[in-house]
Design a protein around this motif. Structure first.
Motif, PDB file in Angstrom:
ATOM      1  N   GLN A   1       2.937 114.236  32.147  1.00 55.35           N
ATOM      2  CA  GLN A   1       2.559 114.866  33.355  1.00 55.35           C
ATOM      3  C   GLN A   1       4.006 115.942  33.888  1.00 55.35           C
ATOM      4  O   GLN A   1       3.731 116.479  34.855  1.00 55.35           O
ATOM      5  CB  GLN A   1       2.303 113.798  34.455  1.00 55.35           C
ATOM      6  CG  GLN A   1       0.843 113.341  34.220  1.00 55.35           C
ATOM      7  CD  GLN A   1       0.598 112.338  35.340  1.00 55.35           C
ATOM      8  OE1 GLN A   1       0.989 111.121  35.238  1.00 55.35           O
ATOM      9  NE2 GLN A   1      -0.313 112.589  36.144  1.00 55.35           N
TER      10      GLN A   1
ATOM     11  N   CYS B   1      -5.478 111.400  40.107  1.00 51.98           N
ATOM     12  CA  CYS B   1      -4.526 111.656  39.269  1.00 51.98           C
ATOM     13  C   CYS B   1      -3.479 112.696  39.854  1.00 51.98           C
ATOM     14  O   CYS B   1      -4.033 113.600  40.347  1.00 51.98           O
ATOM     15  CB  CYS B   1      -5.146 111.959  37.984  1.00 51.98           C
ATOM     16  SG  CYS B   1      -4.084 112.439  36.827  1.00 51.98           S
ATOM     17  N   LEU B   2      -2.188 112.703  39.674  1.00 51.70           N
ATOM     18  CA  LEU B   2      -1.463 113.699  40.174  1.00 51.70           C
ATOM     19  C   LEU B   2      -1.622 115.066  39.712  1.00 51.70           C
ATOM     20  O   LEU B   2      -1.031 116.084  40.015  1.00 51.70           O
ATOM     21  CB  LEU B   2       0.106 113.160  40.096  1.00 51.70           C
ATOM     22  CG  LEU B   2       0.686 112.226  40.884  1.00 51.70           C
ATOM     23  CD1 LEU B   2       1.906 111.593  40.643  1.00 51.70           C
ATOM     24  CD2 LEU B   2       0.314 112.459  42.512  1.00 51.70           C
TER      25      LEU B   2
ATOM     26  N   HIS C   1      -4.426 103.723  33.224  1.00 49.76           N
ATOM     27  CA  HIS C   1      -4.611 105.247  33.599  1.00 49.76           C
ATOM     28  C   HIS C   1      -3.337 105.945  32.915  1.00 49.76           C
ATOM     29  O   HIS C   1      -3.482 106.603  32.182  1.00 49.76           O
ATOM     30  CB  HIS C   1      -4.555 105.403  35.124  1.00 49.76           C
ATOM     31  CG  HIS C   1      -4.670 106.706  35.530  1.00 49.76           C
ATOM     32  ND1 HIS C   1      -5.575 107.107  36.122  1.00 49.76           N
ATOM     33  CD2 HIS C   1      -3.602 107.685  35.341  1.00 49.76           C
ATOM     34  CE1 HIS C   1      -5.292 108.637  36.304  1.00 49.76           C
ATOM     35  NE2 HIS C   1      -4.269 108.835  36.043  1.00 49.76           N
TER      36      HIS C   1
ATOM     37  N   HIS D   1      -2.707 108.492  29.704  1.00 56.72           N
ATOM     38  CA  HIS D   1      -2.211 109.552  29.728  1.00 56.72           C
ATOM     39  C   HIS D   1      -1.337 109.734  28.516  1.00 56.72           C
ATOM     40  O   HIS D   1      -1.080 110.776  27.698  1.00 56.72           O
ATOM     41  CB  HIS D   1      -1.143 109.813  30.826  1.00 56.72           C
ATOM     42  CG  HIS D   1      -1.653 110.414  31.957  1.00 56.72           C
ATOM     43  ND1 HIS D   1      -2.290 111.658  32.092  1.00 56.72           N
ATOM     44  CD2 HIS D   1      -1.926 109.880  33.325  1.00 56.72           C
ATOM     45  CE1 HIS D   1      -2.621 111.818  33.240  1.00 56.72           C
ATOM     46  NE2 HIS D   1      -2.551 110.888  33.937  1.00 56.72           N
TER      47      HIS D   1
END
Ligand code: ZN
Length: 199
Positions: free
Chosen positions: A50, A107-108, A149, A153
């Protein structure tokens, strides 16, 4: 230093993270920056993908969430989850139990999109900490969900992949718009990428 958070449409989000082989200053600095970035965005977890780093590294901190409890064991011993936060986990492996639960998740990398997602109620994670030692974490509740989660990722899996087809359909136009915006930004605005630490 706060890093820019990659949004849906950025290819880093679909990449499987490489193992962290050596915990050097660059990895320590990345982990610190990820914690700062997560907190600055009011997030409870953040994966290296991310922030554009394709590595098996994630940070989690659920301590600010009051209304969604968790339980946790650290190397087999029951502990207060809040006292163990933040978690910085390298090269995690996850096992999950058969019981499933549905809860709202965001989610960011998907601003303003949330959905009910089915996840295992119980998870066991084996990972390295920043000192290089192996730890075994068992979790239920919000922490179990956050770990699933984040480890998704690290393997290039996103929460939209876990949505029901109805939930996915209801956000599909927003997803398309987000993907387009991200791809435009990737080709026309390279500036934010250069301020991130190289690793
Ligand atoms: Zn996420």
């Amino acid at each position: 230093m706060k890093l820019s958070i990659r949004k849906y449409g950025d290819p880093a989000l679909r990449a499987k993270g490489k193992r962290v082989v050596e915990i050097d200053n660059a990895v320590r600095e990345l982990a610190d920056n990820m914690l700062e970035t997560m907190r600055g965005a009011n997030g409870i977890g953040l994966a290296a993908q991310q922030v554009g780093q394709v590595l098996q590294l994630t940070v989690v901190d659920i301590s600010a969430v009051e209304d969604r409890p968790s339980s946790m064991a650290w190397n087999g011993k029951e502990v207060d989850p809040k006292e163990q936060m933040p978690l910085i986990l390298l090269n995690p492996q996850i096992e999950t139990g058969p019981e499933k639960g549905v809860a709202s998740e965001g989610c960011l990398s998907f601003p303003e999109i949330s959905a009910e997602i089915e996840r295992a109620e119980w998870a066991k994670v084996r990972a390295q900490t920043m000192t290089g030692e192996m730890v075994e974490i068992e979790a239920t509740g919000l922490l179990a969900r956050a770990l699933q989660h984040e480890i998704d990722h690290l393997n290039g899996i996103l929460f939209i992949d876990r949505m029901s087809s109805a939930a996915r359909a209801s956000v599909s136009s927003r997803l398309k718009r987000l993907q387009k915006e991200t791809q435009r930004g990737l080709t026309t605005n390279r500036q934010p990428r250069t301020v991130e630490p190289a690793l």
